[in-house]
Design an enzyme around this catalytic site. Sequence first.
Site, mmCIF file in Angstrom:
data_model
loop_
_atom_site.group_PDB
_atom_site.id
_atom_site.type_symbol
_atom_site.label_atom_id
_atom_site.label_comp_id
_atom_site.label_asym_id
_atom_site.label_seq_id
_atom_site.Cartn_x
_atom_site.Cartn_y
_atom_site.Cartn_z
ATOM 1 N N ASP A 183 73.885 -35.487 -1.228
ATOM 2 C CA ASP A 183 73.279 -36.500 -0.270
ATOM 3 C C ASP A 183 72.165 -36.604 -0.388
ATOM 4 O O ASP A 183 71.231 -36.565 0.511
ATOM 5 C CB ASP A 183 73.611 -35.821 1.185
ATOM 6 C CG ASP A 183 75.150 -36.073 1.713
ATOM 7 O OD1 ASP A 183 76.059 -36.308 1.005
ATOM 8 O OD2 ASP A 183 75.452 -35.570 2.887
ATOM 9 N N HIS A 199 78.122 -38.521 0.388
ATOM 10 C CA HIS A 199 77.327 -39.868 0.225
ATOM 11 C C HIS A 199 76.998 -40.261 -1.157
ATOM 12 O O HIS A 199 76.689 -41.319 -1.140
ATOM 13 C CB HIS A 199 75.758 -39.838 1.012
ATOM 14 C CG HIS A 199 76.092 -39.790 2.523
ATOM 15 N ND1 HIS A 199 75.905 -41.068 3.297
ATOM 16 C CD2 HIS A 199 76.646 -38.889 3.444
ATOM 17 C CE1 HIS A 199 76.466 -40.675 4.364
ATOM 18 N NE2 HIS A 199 76.729 -39.625 4.634
ATOM 19 N N HIS A 240 78.628 -28.881 -1.738
ATOM 20 C CA HIS A 240 78.066 -29.676 -0.540
ATOM 21 C C HIS A 240 78.582 -29.355 0.876
ATOM 22 O O HIS A 240 77.617 -29.205 1.644
ATOM 23 C CB HIS A 240 78.088 -31.162 -1.048
ATOM 24 C CG HIS A 240 77.378 -32.038 0.028
ATOM 25 N ND1 HIS A 240 76.239 -32.032 0.265
ATOM 26 C CD2 HIS A 240 78.055 -32.497 0.828
ATOM 27 C CE1 HIS A 240 76.053 -32.816 1.498
ATOM 28 N NE2 HIS A 240 77.171 -33.173 1.785
ATOM 29 N N ASP A 260 81.521 -59.398 0.355
ATOM 30 C CA ASP A 260 80.456 -59.773 -0.840
ATOM 31 C C ASP A 260 80.369 -58.818 -1.883
ATOM 32 O O ASP A 260 79.638 -57.999 -2.259
ATOM 33 C CB ASP A 260 79.207 -59.572 -0.102
ATOM 34 C CG ASP A 260 78.004 -59.913 -0.931
ATOM 35 O OD1 ASP A 260 78.110 -60.782 -1.799
ATOM 36 O OD2 ASP A 260 76.599 -59.572 -0.785
#
Length: 720
Positions: A189, A222, A273, A633
């Site tokens: 992260d 993340h 993690h 996008d």
Amino acid sequence: FKAAVLIQRWYRRYIARLEMRRRCTWTIFQSIEYSGHQDQVKLHDFFSYLVDHFTPSSQNERNFLSCMFAEERLLKDSEMETYCDYESIEVPDYYTGPHVSFPLLPDHATALVEAFKQKKQLHARYVLNILHEARKYLIQLPNINHISTCYSEEITVCGDLHGQLDDLIFIFYKNGLPSPERSYVFNGDFVDRGKHSIEILMILFAFMLVYPKEFHLNRGNHEDHLVNLRYGFTKEVMHKYKVNGKKILKMLQEVFCWLPLATLIDEKVLIIHGGISDKTDLELLEKLERHKIISTMKYTKKPEKKKAAEESRSISAWFPLKSRSVPSSPLRLSPHKGSRSASIPCTFTPDRKEIFKKVRQSVQLELKEGQQQMDFSEFKDKEPLRFPLESEPNSCDFQGVNQEEWKQVVDILWSDPMPQEGCKANTVRGGGCFFGPNVTEQVLQKYSLQFLIRSHECKQEGYEFCHNRKVLTIFSASNYYEVGSNRGAYVKLGPDLIPHIVQYQANKTTHTLTMRQRISRVEESALKALREKLFAHSSSLLAAFKSYDLDGSNFITLNDWSVAMESVLHLGLPWRVLRPQLVTHTINNMLEYKSWLNDLAKEQVSHENIQSSLLEVLYRNRSNLETIFRIIDSDHSGLISFDEFRQIWKLFSSHMNVDITDESICDMARSIDFNKDGNIDINEFLEAFRLVEQSYLEDKDSELKGSETNESSCSGQGVH
């Protein structure tokens, strides 16, 4: 003596009240944060379902949607040199930032730290160069790094940084820069939320390349390109590197999937993690091909050629949604029952307005049975048909992974400890599990470990022991929620493997505040965030309050208010304790709920030009809308082309069973393009959504007025 006792009693009560306020504030921040995780999972489930049950009408559509939503394929080594052609990027003469050359030396890494302290930006050529070298090095590493305290005086383990550069710089200042005598493990992260994620990555990768035996990185939840779409890292990269941002994001995706999954110190201390589960198998984690797990957001298994082709032909583009379990859209666009897609822009000519009505009616009918969101654990167990097929030469080639292996990785990246015995699904985050002390003891005994070090959760003191001190949580991002909200911490381990915790506050402002000032400041920030959350659900709250207002007096008891709040928001907050901060005016312990909701709306002064009902919808869905925009996008240009819009609209229209021509879609796209530049930016996208919602509310008002007129005419006929 009596005076001393009275002062002591008063002081204890005072501290107890402050502690209660601090705990309530903490609960608010964490509840809102975890609800965001759930929204991310729901949004991804919704899009994944659309793609899984959409049959493209052309090869171009198939490739477009596959590359947009499916996990992208990894680049082969032969393609890497061509794709990451950093040498062709020229560094202009006026560039004043740091320069990088290979092989990297300690001075180069130190220079990066100093340059970033001075707010300088590293040129895209050097960013790609560092990422390229980092990938080449990471490929050589095992899934679990085995390191020893014999080769250095001590090993320092750091937790989440989340883009907060000040914390990383403070750690190096307080503990010393990496060196052969000072080893580091950073436990995932590194990115998202903060404003300096790319700078943190450059520093970490640089020191990893300089000191490969002393500097180690673990992957966090993340380090995932799908998570980055929501929590800011994708936006940060494209903002800082407008020209080469797309290449950098692709390289980051490549690097993230090669990060090791865990680190083992002296075969006794396991660093991961998130956590473990009752199914955790370190031997399996050692052997699996980690680079194939590009994202932990969804399990994808590649079907066999023949079977996949048959299933592809058998699925209709107009799939009967009621016959399957459907994850409903996470965008609750209306205060009324039913749900609609957020990306349904329209102009208000009669034909397009009629199309919009069809869309709304279709969604309300077909998704009525799918209003309960799919659990993450339930979704993982599915093995849906995904595009592309192996037989498609131009599609995104992704080799699936074994489902058991994928679950192993999800558990170690997403799980949290709990005080109760056992192991259960982590419904709070939407992924991983909650594991109890018995599960910890089971894994420790099985692999002859002393204790676990994990991160993943923000702690007020920066660290926390649990499970009889066998699990240590380390979180290194101080002031994570607000200045003064929490300390950061890291842990140092010597040959005796006894953990020595170091706490800190990277922000100097916190040192000038008293405890009461700190708590008041953080409490104010938390209550502001909570009021925004309440305002975003004010229509649902109004309906819940009315269910308790049986006599129509517009008053409810405070107990009913607390129950209604939790039934709508599902945040698990102590509403009775928070009531004095949220409800300031009562009459005989009764709340006039309509006035209270009006007061919430008045606090949102920055958008006074938008009517309250529309503002509520925008508050509730902005994060989802921005994530949808970034998904559409696909080239990360910050703009949606008309072709991208046409492709995504066809996906939605097939899901809603609405027949719409390409010409109508282009007309809608042109109506959204307010500045007529041929593209749709994020502001135009949000404005179009606001106009659609406004049209919906106007239609609803006219329907209500019409029904009232009919009722009055019917009652008039009855009199006569």
